[in-house]
Design an enzyme around this catalytic site. Structure first.
Site, PDB file in Angstrom:
ATOM      1  N   GLY A  77      27.856   8.171 -33.710  1.00 53.85           N
ATOM      2  CA  GLY A  77      28.250   6.695 -34.309  1.00 53.85           C
ATOM      3  C   GLY A  77      27.701   5.732 -33.242  1.00 53.85           C
ATOM      4  N   GLY A 110      14.055  19.463 -29.501  1.00 56.20           N
ATOM      5  CA  GLY A 110      14.725  19.968 -30.757  1.00 56.20           C
ATOM      6  C   GLY A 110      15.350  21.327 -30.570  1.00 56.20           C
ATOM      7  CB  CYS A 119      20.666   6.776 -34.971  1.00 57.83           C
ATOM      8  SG  CYS A 119      22.425   7.466 -35.308  1.00 57.83           S
ATOM      9  CB  ILE A 157      12.470  16.119 -34.621  1.00 54.70           C
ATOM     10  CG1 ILE A 157      13.421  17.608 -34.335  1.00 54.70           C
ATOM     11  CG2 ILE A 157      11.152  16.484 -35.083  1.00 54.70           C
ATOM     12  CD1 ILE A 157      13.729  18.266 -35.440  1.00 54.70           C
ATOM     13  CG  ASN A 158      17.221  11.398 -33.650  1.00 52.80           C
ATOM     14  OD1 ASN A 158      18.378  12.021 -33.291  1.00 52.80           O
ATOM     15  ND2 ASN A 158      17.212   9.932 -33.489  1.00 52.80           N
ATOM     16  N   GLY A 181      20.359  21.936 -31.831  1.00 56.51           N
ATOM     17  CA  GLY A 181      20.454  23.009 -31.205  1.00 56.51           C
ATOM     18  C   GLY A 181      19.345  23.925 -31.634  1.00 56.51           C
TER      19      GLY A 181
END
Lengths: 263, 302
Positions: free
Chosen positions: B71, B242, B129, B190-191, B216
Protein backbone atom coordinates in the site's frame (compact mmCIF):
# COMPACT_ATOMS: atom_id res chain seq x y z
CA UNK A 1 30.68 -9.40 8.53
CA UNK A 2 27.79 -10.76 6.60
CA UNK A 3 24.77 -12.18 8.34
CA UNK A 4 24.05 -14.25 5.23
CA UNK A 5 25.69 -17.61 5.69
CA UNK A 6 25.52 -21.23 4.63
CA UNK A 7 24.98 -23.88 7.23
CA UNK A 8 25.09 -27.67 7.25
CA UNK A 9 22.36 -29.63 8.95
CA UNK A 10 23.74 -31.82 11.72
CA UNK A 11 20.34 -32.94 12.98
CA UNK A 12 16.72 -32.60 11.90
CA UNK A 13 14.72 -34.97 14.04
CA UNK A 14 11.18 -35.07 15.42
CA UNK A 15 10.89 -34.10 19.08
CA UNK A 16 7.18 -34.67 19.22
CA UNK A 17 4.29 -35.12 16.86
CA UNK A 18 4.48 -32.39 14.25
CA UNK A 19 7.55 -30.73 15.71
CA UNK A 20 11.22 -31.01 14.80
CA UNK A 21 14.51 -29.84 16.21
CA UNK A 22 16.82 -28.53 13.50
CA UNK A 23 20.49 -28.25 14.40
CA UNK A 24 22.70 -26.23 12.08
CA UNK A 25 26.42 -25.95 11.88
CA UNK A 26 27.14 -22.64 10.14
CA UNK A 27 30.38 -22.00 8.26
CA UNK A 28 31.08 -19.41 10.92
CA UNK A 29 28.88 -17.62 13.39
CA UNK A 30 29.69 -13.96 12.97
CA UNK A 31 27.26 -12.73 15.54
CA UNK A 32 25.75 -14.55 18.50
CA UNK A 33 21.96 -14.50 18.73
CA UNK A 34 20.11 -12.98 21.67
CA UNK A 35 16.99 -14.60 23.13
CA UNK A 36 14.00 -13.53 21.05
CA UNK A 37 15.99 -12.90 17.87
CA UNK A 38 15.34 -14.93 14.75
CA UNK A 39 16.87 -16.24 11.54
CA UNK A 40 15.48 -16.52 8.04
CA UNK A 41 16.14 -20.06 6.82
CA UNK A 42 15.98 -20.98 3.14
CA UNK A 43 16.03 -24.42 1.62
CA UNK A 44 16.99 -22.95 -1.75
CA UNK A 45 16.47 -25.92 -4.01
CA UNK A 46 13.57 -24.67 -6.05
CA UNK A 47 11.36 -21.64 -6.51
CA UNK A 48 8.60 -23.25 -4.48
CA UNK A 49 8.85 -22.46 -1.64
CA UNK A 50 10.53 -19.30 -2.84
CA UNK A 51 11.10 -17.22 0.26
CA UNK A 52 12.97 -18.00 3.43
CA UNK A 53 10.98 -18.56 6.60
CA UNK A 54 11.63 -16.84 9.92
CA UNK A 55 12.44 -19.03 12.96
CA UNK A 56 13.21 -17.96 16.51
CA UNK A 57 16.56 -19.10 17.83
CA UNK A 58 15.99 -21.91 20.31
CA UNK A 59 19.55 -22.42 21.46
CA UNK A 60 23.12 -21.76 20.53
CA UNK A 61 25.49 -24.43 21.77
CA UNK A 62 29.06 -25.38 20.82
CA UNK A 63 29.08 -23.48 17.56
CA UNK A 64 25.71 -24.81 16.49
CA UNK A 65 22.35 -23.12 16.14
CA UNK A 66 19.21 -24.97 17.17
CA UNK A 67 15.71 -24.28 15.97
CA UNK A 68 12.57 -25.86 17.33
CA UNK A 69 9.82 -25.71 14.73
CA UNK A 70 6.27 -26.75 14.12
CA UNK A 71 5.52 -28.37 10.77
CA UNK A 72 2.72 -26.22 9.54
CA UNK A 73 2.89 -25.21 5.90
CA UNK A 74 4.79 -25.59 2.66
CA UNK A 75 8.05 -24.17 4.00
CA UNK A 76 8.25 -26.34 7.10
CA UNK A 77 6.99 -29.42 5.19
CA UNK A 78 9.96 -28.94 2.89
CA UNK A 79 12.31 -28.30 5.80
CA UNK A 80 11.16 -31.50 7.51
CA UNK A 81 12.42 -33.52 4.52
CA UNK A 82 15.95 -32.16 4.77
CA UNK A 83 18.63 -34.54 5.98
CA UNK A 84 21.82 -34.43 7.96
CA UNK A 85 24.55 -33.04 5.71
CA UNK A 86 22.17 -30.96 3.59
CA UNK A 87 22.86 -27.24 3.33
CA UNK A 88 20.55 -24.34 4.09
CA UNK A 89 20.93 -20.58 3.69
CA UNK A 90 20.78 -18.61 6.86
CA UNK A 91 20.17 -14.91 7.37
CA UNK A 92 20.56 -13.62 10.90
CA UNK A 93 20.45 -13.05 13.75
CA UNK A 94 17.67 -10.56 13.02
CA UNK A 95 15.29 -8.44 15.08
CA UNK A 96 15.62 -6.96 18.54
CA UNK A 97 15.21 -9.78 21.07
CA UNK A 98 13.82 -9.64 24.60
CA UNK A 99 15.00 -6.88 26.91
CA UNK A 100 16.71 -8.32 29.98
CA UNK A 101 14.80 -7.54 33.20
CA UNK A 102 16.26 -5.39 35.98
CA UNK A 103 17.36 -7.18 39.16
CA UNK A 104 14.37 -6.09 41.24
CA UNK A 105 11.89 -7.58 38.78
CA UNK A 106 10.49 -11.11 38.62
CA UNK A 107 10.25 -12.36 35.04
CA UNK A 108 7.12 -14.32 34.24
CA UNK A 109 7.28 -16.14 30.90
CA UNK A 110 4.12 -17.12 29.05
CA UNK A 111 4.50 -19.54 26.18
CA UNK A 112 1.76 -20.84 23.92
CA UNK A 113 2.53 -23.85 21.73
CA UNK A 114 5.64 -23.41 19.61
CA UNK A 115 6.14 -20.03 21.33
CA UNK A 116 8.28 -21.96 23.80
CA UNK A 117 11.03 -21.98 21.16
CA UNK A 118 11.53 -18.25 21.54
CA UNK A 119 11.19 -18.07 25.35
CA UNK A 120 13.40 -21.06 26.17
CA UNK A 121 16.68 -19.18 25.54
CA UNK A 122 15.45 -16.31 27.71
CA UNK A 123 14.80 -18.72 30.59
CA UNK A 124 18.25 -20.15 29.98
CA UNK A 125 19.89 -16.72 29.92
CA UNK A 126 18.18 -15.87 33.23
CA UNK A 127 19.55 -19.13 34.70
CA UNK A 128 16.07 -20.52 35.16
CA UNK A 129 15.08 -17.78 37.61
CA UNK A 130 11.72 -17.29 35.94
CA UNK A 131 8.18 -18.45 36.40
CA UNK A 132 7.00 -20.18 33.24
CA UNK A 133 3.40 -20.57 32.18
CA UNK A 134 3.33 -22.99 29.31
CA UNK A 135 0.14 -23.79 27.48
CA UNK A 136 -0.74 -26.03 24.55
CA UNK A 137 -3.85 -27.54 23.04
CA UNK A 138 -2.97 -30.98 24.31
CA UNK A 139 -0.26 -32.95 26.11
CA UNK A 140 1.34 -34.14 22.85
CA UNK A 141 2.11 -30.58 21.83
CA UNK A 142 4.14 -29.74 24.92
CA UNK A 143 7.81 -29.67 23.98
CA UNK A 144 11.08 -29.99 25.85
CA UNK A 145 9.42 -30.67 29.20
CA UNK A 146 12.39 -32.53 30.67
CA UNK A 147 14.79 -29.78 29.63
CA UNK A 148 12.49 -27.17 31.13
CA UNK A 149 12.15 -29.08 34.40
CA UNK A 150 15.92 -29.30 34.62
CA UNK A 151 16.38 -25.63 33.86
CA UNK A 152 13.72 -23.82 35.86
CA UNK A 153 14.42 -22.81 39.45
CA UNK A 154 10.95 -21.34 39.93
CA UNK A 155 7.52 -22.53 38.98
CA UNK A 156 6.60 -24.33 35.78
CA UNK A 157 2.85 -24.17 35.40
CA UNK A 158 1.45 -26.16 32.54
CA UNK A 159 -2.00 -25.84 31.12
CA UNK A 160 -3.70 -27.59 28.23
CA UNK A 161 -6.98 -26.80 26.51
CA UNK A 162 -8.19 -30.38 26.99
CA UNK A 163 -6.73 -30.96 30.45
CA UNK A 164 -4.55 -33.87 29.28
CA UNK A 165 -1.61 -32.36 31.18
CA UNK A 166 -1.44 -29.75 33.94
CA UNK A 167 -4.33 -27.38 34.45
CA UNK A 168 -7.27 -27.49 32.08
CA UNK A 169 -7.73 -24.10 30.48
CA UNK A 170 -5.63 -21.29 29.10
CA UNK A 171 -2.36 -19.84 30.33
CA UNK A 172 -4.27 -16.68 31.24
CA UNK A 173 -6.53 -18.67 33.58
CA UNK A 174 -3.43 -20.17 35.19
CA UNK A 175 -1.81 -16.75 35.47
CA UNK A 176 -4.88 -15.34 37.19
CA UNK A 177 -4.90 -18.14 39.75
CA UNK A 178 -1.20 -17.70 40.35
CA UNK A 179 -1.46 -13.99 41.03
CA UNK A 180 -4.36 -14.38 43.44
CA UNK A 181 -3.07 -17.44 45.31
CA UNK A 182 -1.80 -17.35 48.89
CA UNK A 183 1.84 -17.79 48.10
CA UNK A 184 1.68 -14.81 45.74
CA UNK A 185 -0.48 -12.21 47.46
CA UNK A 186 -2.04 -9.83 45.01
CA UNK A 187 -0.77 -6.68 46.66
CA UNK A 188 -0.04 -3.90 44.30
CA UNK A 189 3.63 -3.80 45.20
CA UNK A 190 4.17 -7.49 44.53
CA UNK A 191 2.43 -7.72 41.15
CA UNK A 192 4.15 -4.56 40.04
CA UNK A 193 7.41 -6.45 40.42
CA UNK A 194 6.38 -8.91 37.75
CA UNK A 195 7.53 -8.49 34.20
CA UNK A 196 5.69 -10.53 31.58
CA UNK A 197 7.27 -12.03 28.46
CA UNK A 198 4.96 -13.79 26.04
CA UNK A 199 5.25 -15.66 22.77
CA UNK A 200 2.48 -17.70 21.21
CA UNK A 201 -0.56 -17.45 18.96
CA UNK A 202 -1.99 -14.00 18.37
CA UNK A 203 -5.19 -14.46 20.48
CA UNK A 204 -2.99 -15.46 23.43
CA UNK A 205 -0.78 -12.41 22.98
CA UNK A 206 -3.83 -10.19 22.86
CA UNK A 207 -5.13 -11.78 26.08
CA UNK A 208 -1.74 -11.31 27.75
CA UNK A 209 -1.67 -7.66 26.70
CA UNK A 210 -5.15 -7.09 28.14
CA UNK A 211 -4.23 -8.95 31.32
CA UNK A 212 -1.06 -6.88 31.74
CA UNK A 213 -2.98 -3.63 31.19
CA UNK A 214 -5.69 -4.60 33.71
CA UNK A 215 -3.19 -5.57 36.39
CA UNK A 216 -0.86 -2.71 35.68
CA UNK A 217 2.02 -5.07 34.86
CA UNK A 218 4.63 -4.33 32.22
CA UNK A 219 4.80 -6.92 29.46
CA UNK A 220 6.73 -7.76 26.31
CA UNK A 221 5.27 -9.85 23.51
CA UNK A 222 6.92 -11.42 20.49
CA UNK A 223 4.85 -10.89 17.36
CA UNK A 224 4.59 -12.89 14.17
CA UNK A 225 3.62 -11.89 10.62
CA UNK A 226 4.23 -13.20 7.12
CA UNK A 227 7.70 -12.03 6.21
CA UNK A 228 9.55 -11.62 2.93
CA UNK A 229 12.93 -9.90 3.36
CA UNK A 230 13.62 -10.07 7.11
CA UNK A 231 15.81 -6.97 7.01
CA UNK A 232 13.29 -4.13 7.05
CA UNK A 233 13.21 -3.40 3.32
CA UNK A 234 9.92 -4.75 2.02
CA UNK A 235 7.56 -3.45 4.75
CA UNK A 236 5.63 -6.71 4.43
CA UNK A 237 5.63 -7.84 8.08
CA UNK A 238 4.20 -4.77 9.76
CA UNK A 239 1.89 -4.79 12.78
CA UNK A 240 -0.31 -1.92 13.86
CA UNK A 241 0.98 0.01 16.89
CA UNK A 242 -0.08 3.20 18.62
CA UNK A 243 2.64 4.95 16.62
CA UNK A 244 1.61 3.53 13.24
CA UNK A 245 2.74 0.37 11.47
CA UNK A 246 6.00 -1.11 12.69
CA UNK A 247 8.09 -3.87 11.16
CA UNK A 248 8.17 -7.18 13.04
CA UNK A 249 11.59 -7.94 11.54
CA UNK A 250 13.23 -4.66 12.53
CA UNK A 251 11.45 -2.83 15.36
CA UNK A 252 10.31 -6.26 16.61
CA UNK A 253 9.67 -9.09 16.89
CA UNK A 254 9.47 -8.09 20.59
CA UNK A 255 7.15 -5.17 21.35
CA UNK A 256 5.87 -3.62 24.54
CA UNK A 257 2.45 -5.16 25.13
CA UNK A 258 0.77 -1.76 25.50
CA UNK A 259 2.14 -0.62 22.16
CA UNK A 260 0.17 -3.01 19.94
CA UNK A 261 -3.21 -2.04 18.51
CA UNK A 262 -5.37 -5.19 18.34
CA UNK A 263 -7.92 -5.23 15.54
CA UNK B 1 35.10 -5.11 -21.15
CA UNK B 2 32.42 -2.42 -21.17
CA UNK B 3 29.55 -2.97 -18.77
CA UNK B 4 28.22 0.58 -18.89
CA UNK B 5 24.78 1.43 -20.20
CA UNK B 6 23.04 4.75 -20.81
CA UNK B 7 19.60 5.60 -19.48
CA UNK B 8 18.65 9.15 -20.37
CA UNK B 9 21.42 11.39 -19.05
CA UNK B 10 22.70 8.68 -16.75
CA UNK B 11 25.62 6.45 -17.47
CA UNK B 12 25.28 3.37 -15.27
CA UNK B 13 28.45 1.42 -14.45
CA UNK B 14 26.57 -1.78 -15.22
CA UNK B 15 23.02 -2.71 -16.24
CA UNK B 16 21.90 -4.06 -12.85
CA UNK B 17 19.58 -1.98 -10.68
CA UNK B 18 17.36 -2.72 -7.72
CA UNK B 19 13.59 -2.72 -8.17
CA UNK B 20 11.68 -0.13 -6.20
CA UNK B 21 10.04 -1.43 -3.05
CA UNK B 22 12.35 -4.41 -2.70
CA UNK B 23 15.48 -2.64 -1.53
CA UNK B 24 14.14 -0.19 1.04
CA UNK B 25 16.11 3.05 1.03
CA UNK B 26 19.37 1.21 0.32
CA UNK B 27 20.75 1.07 3.83
CA UNK B 28 18.71 -2.03 4.75
CA UNK B 29 20.85 -4.08 2.35
CA UNK B 30 24.14 -2.25 2.78
CA UNK B 31 25.57 -4.96 5.03
CA UNK B 32 24.99 -7.58 2.34
CA UNK B 33 25.75 -5.65 -0.82
CA UNK B 34 28.54 -3.21 -1.66
CA UNK B 35 26.22 -0.50 -2.96
CA UNK B 36 29.11 1.01 -4.96
CA UNK B 37 28.96 -1.99 -7.28
CA UNK B 38 25.34 -1.51 -8.35
CA UNK B 39 24.36 0.08 -11.62
CA UNK B 40 21.70 2.05 -9.78
CA UNK B 41 19.70 1.97 -6.59
CA UNK B 42 15.99 2.57 -7.03
CA UNK B 43 14.45 3.40 -3.67
CA UNK B 44 11.02 2.62 -2.27
CA UNK B 45 8.25 4.76 -3.81
CA UNK B 46 7.80 8.18 -2.22
CA UNK B 47 4.91 10.60 -2.06
CA UNK B 48 4.78 14.24 -0.96
CA UNK B 49 3.39 13.23 2.42
CA UNK B 50 4.10 10.04 4.42
CA UNK B 51 1.68 7.15 3.88
CA UNK B 52 0.70 4.51 6.39
CA UNK B 53 0.09 1.62 4.00
CA UNK B 54 -2.32 -1.30 4.06
CA UNK B 55 -3.46 -3.53 6.95
CA UNK B 56 -1.64 -6.87 7.35
CA UNK B 57 -1.14 -9.51 6.13
CA UNK B 58 0.71 -7.63 3.42
CA UNK B 59 2.70 -10.43 1.82
CA UNK B 60 1.87 -14.01 1.02
CA UNK B 61 3.84 -16.58 -0.90
CA UNK B 62 2.34 -18.33 -3.94
CA UNK B 63 3.96 -20.94 -6.19
CA UNK B 64 7.26 -19.50 -7.45
CA UNK B 65 6.15 -16.03 -6.47
CA UNK B 66 4.67 -13.73 -3.91
CA UNK B 67 1.74 -11.40 -3.64
CA UNK B 68 2.21 -8.08 -1.90
CA UNK B 69 -0.14 -5.33 -0.88
CA UNK B 70 2.09 -2.97 1.06
CA UNK B 71 0.00 0.00 0.00
CA UNK B 72 2.89 2.34 -0.79
CA UNK B 73 3.83 2.88 2.85
CA UNK B 74 6.58 5.49 2.85
CA UNK B 75 8.15 8.20 4.98
CA UNK B 76 7.41 11.02 2.53
CA UNK B 77 9.75 13.02 0.33
CA UNK B 78 10.98 15.50 2.95
CA UNK B 79 11.83 12.81 5.51
CA UNK B 80 13.61 10.86 2.80
CA UNK B 81 15.73 13.86 1.84
CA UNK B 82 16.56 14.62 5.46
CA UNK B 83 17.03 11.12 6.92
CA UNK B 84 17.86 8.68 4.13
CA UNK B 85 19.54 10.54 1.28
CA UNK B 86 22.69 11.56 3.24
CA UNK B 87 23.50 7.87 3.65
CA UNK B 88 23.05 7.20 -0.08
CA UNK B 89 25.23 10.17 -1.05
CA UNK B 90 28.28 8.33 0.29
CA UNK B 91 28.13 5.80 -2.51
CA UNK B 92 29.42 5.98 -6.03
CA UNK B 93 26.26 4.77 -7.71
CA UNK B 94 23.23 6.32 -9.36
CA UNK B 95 20.34 7.00 -7.02
CA UNK B 96 16.96 6.85 -8.69
CA UNK B 97 13.92 7.88 -6.68
CA UNK B 98 10.62 6.19 -7.37
CA UNK B 99 7.67 8.48 -6.69
CA UNK B 100 3.93 8.80 -7.16
CA UNK B 101 1.07 11.18 -6.52
CA UNK B 102 -2.69 11.19 -6.25
CA UNK B 103 -3.16 13.85 -8.92
CA UNK B 104 -1.27 15.25 -11.88
CA UNK B 105 -0.46 18.27 -9.75
CA UNK B 106 0.99 16.09 -6.97
CA UNK B 107 3.14 14.16 -9.44
CA UNK B 108 4.53 17.43 -10.78
CA UNK B 109 5.15 18.88 -7.32
CA UNK B 110 6.93 15.73 -6.18
CA UNK B 111 9.09 15.62 -9.30
CA UNK B 112 10.00 19.29 -9.01
CA UNK B 113 11.04 18.92 -5.38
CA UNK B 114 13.08 15.76 -5.97
CA UNK B 115 14.86 17.23 -9.00
CA UNK B 116 16.17 20.11 -6.93
CA UNK B 117 18.08 17.91 -4.49
CA UNK B 118 21.74 17.01 -4.70
CA UNK B 119 22.29 13.25 -4.73
CA UNK B 120 19.18 12.27 -6.67
CA UNK B 121 20.26 11.34 -10.18
CA UNK B 122 17.08 10.10 -11.74
CA UNK B 123 13.36 9.72 -11.19
CA UNK B 124 11.13 6.73 -11.73
CA UNK B 125 7.48 7.63 -11.99
CA UNK B 126 5.19 5.00 -10.58
CA UNK B 127 1.96 5.09 -12.55
CA UNK B 128 1.29 1.41 -12.10
CA UNK B 129 0.92 0.33 -8.47
CA UNK B 130 -1.75 -2.40 -8.29
CA UNK B 131 -2.50 -1.62 -4.64
CA UNK B 132 -4.00 1.82 -5.07
CA UNK B 133 -7.70 2.50 -5.33
CA UNK B 134 -9.33 1.72 -8.66
CA UNK B 135 -9.63 5.30 -9.91
CA UNK B 136 -5.88 5.83 -9.40
CA UNK B 137 -5.05 3.19 -12.00
CA UNK B 138 -6.03 5.56 -14.83
CA UNK B 139 -2.54 7.10 -14.59
CA UNK B 140 -1.11 3.86 -15.94
CA UNK B 141 -3.96 2.43 -17.96
CA UNK B 142 -5.65 5.34 -19.75
CA UNK B 143 -3.27 6.51 -22.51
CA UNK B 144 -4.68 10.05 -22.47
CA UNK B 145 -4.11 10.46 -18.73
CA UNK B 146 -0.71 8.79 -18.95
CA UNK B 147 0.32 11.34 -21.58
CA UNK B 148 -0.92 14.23 -19.43
CA UNK B 149 0.79 13.12 -16.23
CA UNK B 150 4.12 12.28 -17.87
CA UNK B 151 4.06 15.58 -19.79
CA UNK B 152 3.37 17.49 -16.59
CA UNK B 153 6.33 15.88 -14.87
CA UNK B 154 8.59 16.32 -17.89
CA UNK B 155 7.89 20.06 -17.81
CA UNK B 156 9.28 20.45 -14.30
CA UNK B 157 12.34 18.20 -14.41
CA UNK B 158 15.50 17.98 -16.47
CA UNK B 159 16.95 14.91 -14.79
CA UNK B 160 16.52 11.43 -16.17
CA UNK B 161 12.88 10.42 -16.11
CA UNK B 162 11.82 6.78 -16.20
CA UNK B 163 8.17 5.79 -16.39
CA UNK B 164 7.28 2.49 -14.72
CA UNK B 165 4.57 0.72 -16.65
CA UNK B 166 1.78 -1.55 -15.58
CA UNK B 167 1.38 -5.03 -17.06
CA UNK B 168 -2.34 -4.80 -16.26
CA UNK B 169 -3.12 -3.34 -19.68
CA UNK B 170 -4.07 -4.79 -23.04
CA UNK B 171 -1.22 -3.22 -25.00
CA UNK B 172 1.88 -2.30 -23.03
CA UNK B 173 3.79 -1.22 -26.15
CA UNK B 174 1.15 1.45 -26.74
CA UNK B 175 1.55 2.72 -23.17
CA UNK B 176 5.33 2.83 -23.61
CA UNK B 177 4.93 4.83 -26.81
CA UNK B 178 2.66 7.28 -25.03
CA UNK B 179 5.26 7.74 -22.27
CA UNK B 180 7.96 8.27 -24.88
CA UNK B 181 5.86 10.85 -26.73
CA UNK B 182 5.26 12.67 -23.44
CA UNK B 183 9.00 13.03 -22.90
CA UNK B 184 10.09 10.02 -20.83
CA UNK B 185 13.79 9.15 -21.10
CA UNK B 186 13.12 5.46 -20.47
CA UNK B 187 10.40 3.04 -19.50
CA UNK B 188 10.67 0.32 -16.86
CA UNK B 189 8.53 -2.80 -16.88
CA UNK B 190 6.87 -4.73 -15.56
CA UNK B 191 5.33 -3.69 -12.29
CA UNK B 192 3.54 -6.52 -10.47
CA UNK B 193 0.53 -8.29 -11.93
CA UNK B 194 -2.69 -7.97 -9.98
CA UNK B 195 -3.51 -11.22 -8.24
CA UNK B 196 -5.18 -12.77 -5.24
CA UNK B 197 -5.13 -15.84 -3.02
CA UNK B 198 -7.76 -17.33 -0.71
CA UNK B 199 -7.31 -19.48 2.39
CA UNK B 200 -9.75 -22.33 1.77
CA UNK B 201 -10.03 -23.18 5.48
CA UNK B 202 -11.08 -19.73 6.65
CA UNK B 203 -12.49 -18.74 3.23
CA UNK B 204 -10.81 -15.40 3.72
CA UNK B 205 -8.43 -13.63 1.33
CA UNK B 206 -4.82 -14.23 2.29
CA UNK B 207 -3.99 -10.53 1.99
CA UNK B 208 -5.47 -7.81 4.20
CA UNK B 209 -6.07 -5.75 1.07
CA UNK B 210 -7.82 -8.74 -0.65
CA UNK B 211 -5.85 -8.27 -3.88
CA UNK B 212 -2.16 -7.59 -4.38
CA UNK B 213 0.67 -7.58 -6.89
CA UNK B 214 2.31 -10.81 -8.01
CA UNK B 215 6.09 -10.88 -8.41
CA UNK B 216 8.84 -13.49 -8.61
CA UNK B 217 9.79 -16.18 -11.14
CA UNK B 218 6.09 -16.94 -11.75
CA UNK B 219 5.71 -13.73 -13.79
CA UNK B 220 8.99 -13.82 -15.71
CA UNK B 221 7.72 -15.13 -19.08
CA UNK B 222 5.03 -12.44 -19.13
CA UNK B 223 7.63 -9.79 -18.36
CA UNK B 224 10.02 -11.00 -21.06
CA UNK B 225 7.22 -10.93 -23.62
CA UNK B 226 6.24 -7.40 -22.62
CA UNK B 227 9.84 -6.14 -22.77
CA UNK B 228 10.14 -7.66 -26.24
CA UNK B 229 6.95 -5.97 -27.45
CA UNK B 230 7.94 -2.65 -25.93
CA UNK B 231 11.48 -2.72 -27.31
CA UNK B 232 10.07 -3.00 -30.82
CA UNK B 233 7.72 -0.05 -30.26
CA UNK B 234 9.96 2.64 -28.74
CA UNK B 235 13.36 4.25 -29.27
CA UNK B 236 14.05 5.06 -25.62
CA UNK B 237 15.75 2.46 -23.38
CA UNK B 238 13.69 -0.25 -21.74
CA UNK B 239 14.49 -1.35 -18.20
CA UNK B 240 13.34 -4.94 -17.78
CA UNK B 241 12.18 -6.60 -14.59
CA UNK B 242 9.84 -9.29 -13.35
CA UNK B 243 11.10 -12.43 -11.69
CA UNK B 244 14.82 -12.03 -12.40
CA UNK B 245 16.60 -14.50 -10.09
CA UNK B 246 20.04 -14.90 -11.69
CA UNK B 247 22.30 -13.68 -14.50
CA UNK B 248 20.70 -16.00 -17.08
CA UNK B 249 17.35 -14.34 -16.40
CA UNK B 250 18.95 -10.91 -16.67
CA UNK B 251 20.59 -11.76 -20.00
CA UNK B 252 17.27 -13.15 -21.28
CA UNK B 253 15.63 -9.76 -20.58
CA UNK B 254 18.46 -7.95 -22.35
CA UNK B 255 18.15 -10.19 -25.40
CA UNK B 256 14.43 -9.37 -25.42
CA UNK B 257 15.34 -5.69 -25.59
CA UNK B 258 16.21 -4.44 -22.11
CA UNK B 259 19.07 -1.96 -21.81
CA UNK B 260 19.19 -2.51 -18.07
CA UNK B 261 17.46 -4.81 -15.63
CA UNK B 262 16.08 -4.49 -12.12
CA UNK B 263 16.15 -7.15 -9.43
CA UNK B 264 13.23 -7.28 -7.04
CA UNK B 265 11.84 -10.30 -5.20
CA UNK B 266 15.18 -12.11 -5.60
CA UNK B 267 16.70 -9.71 -3.05
CA UNK B 268 14.45 -11.34 -0.45
CA UNK B 269 15.59 -14.82 -1.44
CA UNK B 270 19.29 -13.96 -1.46
CA UNK B 271 20.28 -10.46 -0.31
CA UNK B 272 23.36 -10.41 -2.55
CA UNK B 273 21.58 -11.48 -5.77
CA UNK B 274 22.40 -8.19 -7.50
CA UNK B 275 26.14 -8.75 -7.09
CA UNK B 276 25.87 -12.38 -8.23
CA UNK B 277 24.04 -11.17 -11.35
CA UNK B 278 26.68 -8.54 -12.18
CA UNK B 279 29.40 -11.18 -11.83
CA UNK B 280 27.37 -13.65 -13.89
CA UNK B 281 26.88 -11.17 -16.74
CA UNK B 282 30.63 -10.53 -16.78
CA UNK B 283 31.38 -14.26 -16.95
CA UNK B 284 28.86 -14.70 -19.74
CA UNK B 285 30.51 -11.91 -21.70
CA UNK B 286 33.95 -13.46 -21.25
CA UNK B 287 32.73 -16.91 -22.28
CA UNK B 288 30.98 -15.52 -25.35
CA UNK B 289 33.65 -12.98 -26.33
CA UNK B 290 31.32 -10.03 -25.86
CA UNK B 291 33.20 -6.83 -25.14
CA UNK B 292 30.30 -4.43 -24.75
CA UNK B 293 27.24 -5.37 -22.70
CA UNK B 294 25.12 -3.11 -24.93
CA UNK B 295 25.49 -5.77 -27.65
CA UNK B 296 23.12 -7.96 -25.69
CA UNK B 297 20.21 -5.53 -25.89
CA UNK B 298 17.69 -6.74 -28.45
CA UNK B 299 20.02 -9.55 -29.49
CA UNK B 300 17.22 -12.06 -29.82
CA UNK B 301 17.26 -13.98 -33.11
CA UNK B 302 13.87 -14.61 -34.62
Amino acid sequence: MSKYIRAKITENAPVNKGHNLLVLSPDNIQQHPLPGQFYMIGTDFSYDPLLKRPFSIFREASGELQFLYRIKGKGTERMKEMKKGDTVNLLGPLGNGYPIPGKNLTPVLIAGGIGIASLFPLAEKLSGNVHLFYGARTKNELLMLNELKGLLRKELIISTDDGSEGRKGTVIDALNVFLTSNSHPPQADSTSNFLLYACGPSPMLEAVSKFAAEKGIKGYISMEENMACGVGACLGCTVKTKKGYKRVCKEGPVFSAEEIVWT
Amino acid sequence: MDLTVNIGKLKLKNPVMTASGTFGYGEEYSEFVDLNKLGAIVVKGLSLLPREGNPPPRVVETPAGMLNAIGLQNIGIENFIREKLPFLRQFDTSVIVNFFGDSIDEYAKAAERLSAVDGIHGLEMNISCPNKEANWSIFGTDPKVTFEVVSAVRKVTDITLIVKLSPNVTDIALMAKVAEDAGADAVSLINTITGMAIDIKTKRPRLGNITGGLSGPAIKPIAVRMVYETFKAVKIPVIGMGGIMNSSDAIEFMLAGATAVAVGTANFVNPSTTIDIINGIESFMVENSITDVKELTGGIKI
